[in-house]
Design a protein around this motif. Structure first.
Motif, PDB file in Angstrom:
ATOM      1  N   LEU A   1       0.836  -1.204   0.000  1.00 64.39           N
ATOM      2  CA  LEU A   1       0.000   0.000   0.000  1.00 64.39           C
ATOM      3  C   LEU A   1       0.871   1.253   0.000  1.00 64.39           C
ATOM      4  CD1 LEU A   1      -2.971   0.625  -0.066  1.00 64.39           C
ATOM      5  CD2 LEU A   1      -2.982   0.652   2.424  1.00 64.39           C
ATOM      6  N   ARG A   2       1.959   1.217   0.754  1.00 65.54           N
ATOM      7  CA  ARG A   2       2.892   2.344   0.777  1.00 65.54           C
ATOM      8  C   ARG A   2       3.438   2.602  -0.633  1.00 65.54           C
ATOM      9  NH1 ARG A   2       6.646   0.387   4.027  1.00 65.54           N
ATOM     10  NH2 ARG A   2       5.245   0.706   5.784  1.00 65.54           N
ATOM     11  N   THR A   3       3.814   1.535  -1.315  1.00 64.23           N
ATOM     12  CA  THR A   3       4.335   1.661  -2.681  1.00 64.23           C
ATOM     13  C   THR A   3       3.262   2.215  -3.618  1.00 64.23           C
ATOM     14  OG1 THR A   3       5.879  -0.157  -2.316  1.00 64.23           O
ATOM     15  CG2 THR A   3       5.344   0.376  -4.610  1.00 64.23           C
ATOM     16  N   LEU A   4       2.042   1.729  -3.485  1.00 66.07           N
ATOM     17  CA  LEU A   4       0.946   2.223  -4.321  1.00 66.07           C
ATOM     18  C   LEU A   4       0.720   3.718  -4.094  1.00 66.07           C
ATOM     19  CD1 LEU A   4      -1.573   1.817  -6.180  1.00 66.07           C
ATOM     20  CD2 LEU A   4      -2.847   1.444  -4.063  1.00 66.07           C
ATOM     21  N   PHE A   5       0.684   4.144  -2.841  1.00 62.94           N
ATOM     22  CA  PHE A   5       0.464   5.561  -2.532  1.00 62.94           C
ATOM     23  C   PHE A   5       1.603   6.423  -3.084  1.00 62.94           C
ATOM     24  CE2 PHE A   5      -2.173   4.449   1.506  1.00 62.94           C
ATOM     25  CZ  PHE A   5      -3.314   4.294   0.742  1.00 62.94           C
ATOM     26  N   GLU A   6       2.835   5.942  -2.947  1.00 67.23           N
ATOM     27  CA  GLU A   6       3.975   6.706  -3.482  1.00 67.23           C
ATOM     28  C   GLU A   6       3.895   6.822  -5.002  1.00 67.23           C
ATOM     29  OE1 GLU A   6       7.208   4.446  -1.866  1.00 67.23           O
ATOM     30  OE2 GLU A   6       7.174   5.535   0.049  1.00 67.23           O
ATOM     31  N   ARG A   7       3.526   5.730  -5.659  1.00 65.47           N
ATOM     32  CA  ARG A   7       3.393   5.750  -7.123  1.00 65.47           C
ATOM     33  C   ARG A   7       2.268   6.695  -7.550  1.00 65.47           C
ATOM     34  NH1 ARG A   7       2.737   0.523  -8.140  1.00 65.47           N
ATOM     35  NH2 ARG A   7       0.492   0.655  -8.376  1.00 65.47           N
ATOM     36  N   ARG A   8       1.168   6.656  -6.816  1.00 67.67           N
ATOM     37  CA  ARG A   8       0.032   7.528  -7.153  1.00 67.67           C
ATOM     38  C   ARG A   8       0.396   8.999  -6.920  1.00 67.67           C
ATOM     39  NH1 ARG A   8      -2.966   9.335 -10.286  1.00 67.67           N
ATOM     40  NH2 ARG A   8      -5.034   9.977  -9.707  1.00 67.67           N
ATOM     41  N   ALA A   9       1.183   9.293  -5.886  1.00 68.81           N
ATOM     42  CA  ALA A   9       1.649  10.670  -5.652  1.00 68.81           C
ATOM     43  C   ALA A   9       2.481  11.149  -6.835  1.00 68.81           C
ATOM     44  CB  ALA A   9       2.462  10.754  -4.354  1.00 68.81           C
ATOM     45  N   LEU A  10       3.342  10.278  -7.359  1.00 68.55           N
ATOM     46  CA  LEU A  10       4.141  10.631  -8.535  1.00 68.55           C
ATOM     47  C   LEU A  10       3.261  10.849  -9.763  1.00 68.55           C
ATOM     48  CD1 LEU A  10       7.212   8.236  -8.128  1.00 68.55           C
ATOM     49  CD2 LEU A  10       7.160  10.721  -7.830  1.00 68.55           C
ATOM     50  N   ASP A  11       2.227  10.023  -9.911  1.00 73.72           N
ATOM     51  CA  ASP A  11       1.289  10.199 -11.030  1.00 73.72           C
ATOM     52  C   ASP A  11       0.613  11.570 -10.955  1.00 73.72           C
ATOM     53  OD1 ASP A  11       1.861   7.615 -11.884  1.00 73.72           O
ATOM     54  OD2 ASP A  11       0.016   6.747 -11.031  1.00 73.72           O
ATOM     55  N   CYS A  12       0.209  11.960  -9.752  1.00 72.14           N
ATOM     56  CA  CYS A  12      -0.435  13.266  -9.567  1.00 72.14           C
ATOM     57  C   CYS A  12       0.538  14.405  -9.887  1.00 72.14           C
ATOM     58  CB  CYS A  12      -0.954  13.414  -8.137  1.00 72.14           C
ATOM     59  SG  CYS A  12      -2.347  12.347  -7.727  1.00 72.14           S
ATOM     60  N   ALA A  13       1.784  14.259  -9.465  1.00 77.53           N
ATOM     61  CA  ALA A  13       2.790  15.286  -9.741  1.00 77.53           C
ATOM     62  C   ALA A  13       3.027  15.414 -11.246  1.00 77.53           C
ATOM     63  CB  ALA A  13       4.094  14.962  -9.015  1.00 77.53           C
ATOM     64  N   LEU A  14       3.084  14.284 -11.940  1.00 81.27           N
ATOM     65  CA  LEU A  14       3.277  14.302 -13.387  1.00 81.27           C
ATOM     66  C   LEU A  14       2.081  14.962 -14.082  1.00 81.27           C
ATOM     67  CD1 LEU A  14       4.800  13.533 -15.974  1.00 81.27           C
ATOM     68  CD2 LEU A  14       3.677  11.298 -15.843  1.00 81.27           C
ATOM     69  N   ALA A  15       0.882  14.631 -13.646  1.00 77.67           N
ATOM     70  CA  ALA A  15      -0.319  15.235 -14.235  1.00 77.67           C
ATOM     71  C   ALA A  15      -0.303  16.748 -14.034  1.00 77.67           C
ATOM     72  CB  ALA A  15      -1.577  14.619 -13.617  1.00 77.67           C
ATOM     73  N   ALA A  16       0.072  17.199 -12.840  1.00 80.49           N
ATOM     74  CA  ALA A  16       0.148  18.642 -12.572  1.00 80.49           C
ATOM     75  C   ALA A  16       1.175  19.305 -13.480  1.00 80.49           C
ATOM     76  CB  ALA A  16       0.486  18.893 -11.100  1.00 80.49           C
ATOM     77  N   GLU A  17       2.288  18.639 -13.707  1.00 82.86           N
ATOM     78  CA  GLU A  17       3.335  19.198 -14.570  1.00 82.86           C
ATOM     79  C   GLU A  17       2.857  19.305 -16.019  1.00 82.86           C
ATOM     80  OE1 GLU A  17       6.557  21.062 -15.894  1.00 82.86           O
ATOM     81  OE2 GLU A  17       6.036  20.747 -13.793  1.00 82.86           O
ATOM     82  N   GLN A  18       2.149  18.295 -16.499  1.00 77.52           N
ATOM     83  CA  GLN A  18       1.606  18.351 -17.861  1.00 77.52           C
ATOM     84  C   GLN A  18       0.646  19.536 -18.002  1.00 77.52           C
ATOM     85  OE1 GLN A  18      -0.176  14.467 -18.046  1.00 77.52           O
ATOM     86  NE2 GLN A  18       1.609  13.554 -19.063  1.00 77.52           N
ATOM     87  N   LEU A  19      -0.193  19.728 -17.017  1.00 71.69           N
ATOM     88  CA  LEU A  19      -1.142  20.840 -17.042  1.00 71.69           C
ATOM     89  C   LEU A  19      -0.416  22.184 -16.949  1.00 71.69           C
ATOM     90  CD1 LEU A  19      -3.723  19.198 -14.627  1.00 71.69           C
ATOM     91  CD2 LEU A  19      -4.120  19.653 -17.064  1.00 71.69           C
ATOM     92  N   ALA A  20       0.613  22.238 -16.111  1.00 73.97           N
ATOM     93  CA  ALA A  20       1.381  23.484 -15.948  1.00 73.97           C
ATOM     94  C   ALA A  20       2.046  23.890 -17.255  1.00 73.97           C
ATOM     95  CB  ALA A  20       2.426  23.324 -14.842  1.00 73.97           C
TER      96      ALA A  20
END
Length: 176
Positions: free
Chosen positions: A61-80
């Motif tokens: 679960l820790r790994t999943l949450f960390e991966r999902r945090a990275l996905d969110c950061a990448l999505a924010a960067e694409q939008l930025a």
């Protein structure tokens, strides 16, 4: 001989900046506003998943949450990047309501202890909010390329939401 500036007329550079602001199309302004809302949503998700990863007891679960945090950061960067291309200034943080939600989870965790079930429930609520934000963005009148980016990210959020919900349901059964 240097030319004197007319005090009643802005300097050329300032005039260009003022003109450029007014020169933006309504569509560019709509894209900037819509994408900045989504950036804040993505930042909320990133911060929430990182906080959940810190308290998860299950390594998977820790790994999943960390991966999902990275996905969110990448999505924010694409939008930025798209906000910058439209001549705007991208948001750099999350929302006040997102910060309050994370604060409430921290207080709840301190009082009742962090459990994987509580973390999954919190993440699911966050994903519910993200889904609403993406639905609102898809309802906006956006250019085709921007709509495609939003739709692609929306599908990723839906998959994440479904995965979090299934894990939450599994954890509920285990905790009985």
């Amino acid at each position: 001989m240097p030319r004197e500036e007319d005090p009643h007329f802005p300097p050329p550079r300032l005039f260009f900046v003022l003109f450029r602001q007014e020169d933006r199309t309504i569509m560019e302004l709509k894209v900037i506003d819509t994408f900045n809302d989504l950036i804040e949503t993505c930042k909320d998700g990133e911060y929430g998943f990182r906080a959940s990863a810190e308290h998860a007891k299950s390594p998977a679960l820790r790994t999943l949450f960390e991966r999902r945090a990275l996905d969110c950061a990448l999505a924010a960067e694409q939008l930025a990047q798209r906000v910058l291309a439209a001549g705007g200034r991208p948001e750099t943080g999350g929302t006040a309501s997102g910060a309050l939600h994370r604060g409430w989870i921290a207080v709840r965790g301190q009082l009742a202890g962090y459990s994987d079930l509580a973390l999954l429930e919190s993440c699911e609520r966050g994903e519910d909010i993200a889904l609403d934000s993406y639905r609102n963005a898809l309802a906006a009148d956006l250019p085709a390329a921007d709509r495609e980016l939003v739709a692609m990210q929306f599908e990723a959020v839906k998959r994440s939401h479904q995965q979090i919900r299934e894990l939450r349901n599994d954890e509920r059964v285990r905790s009985l």
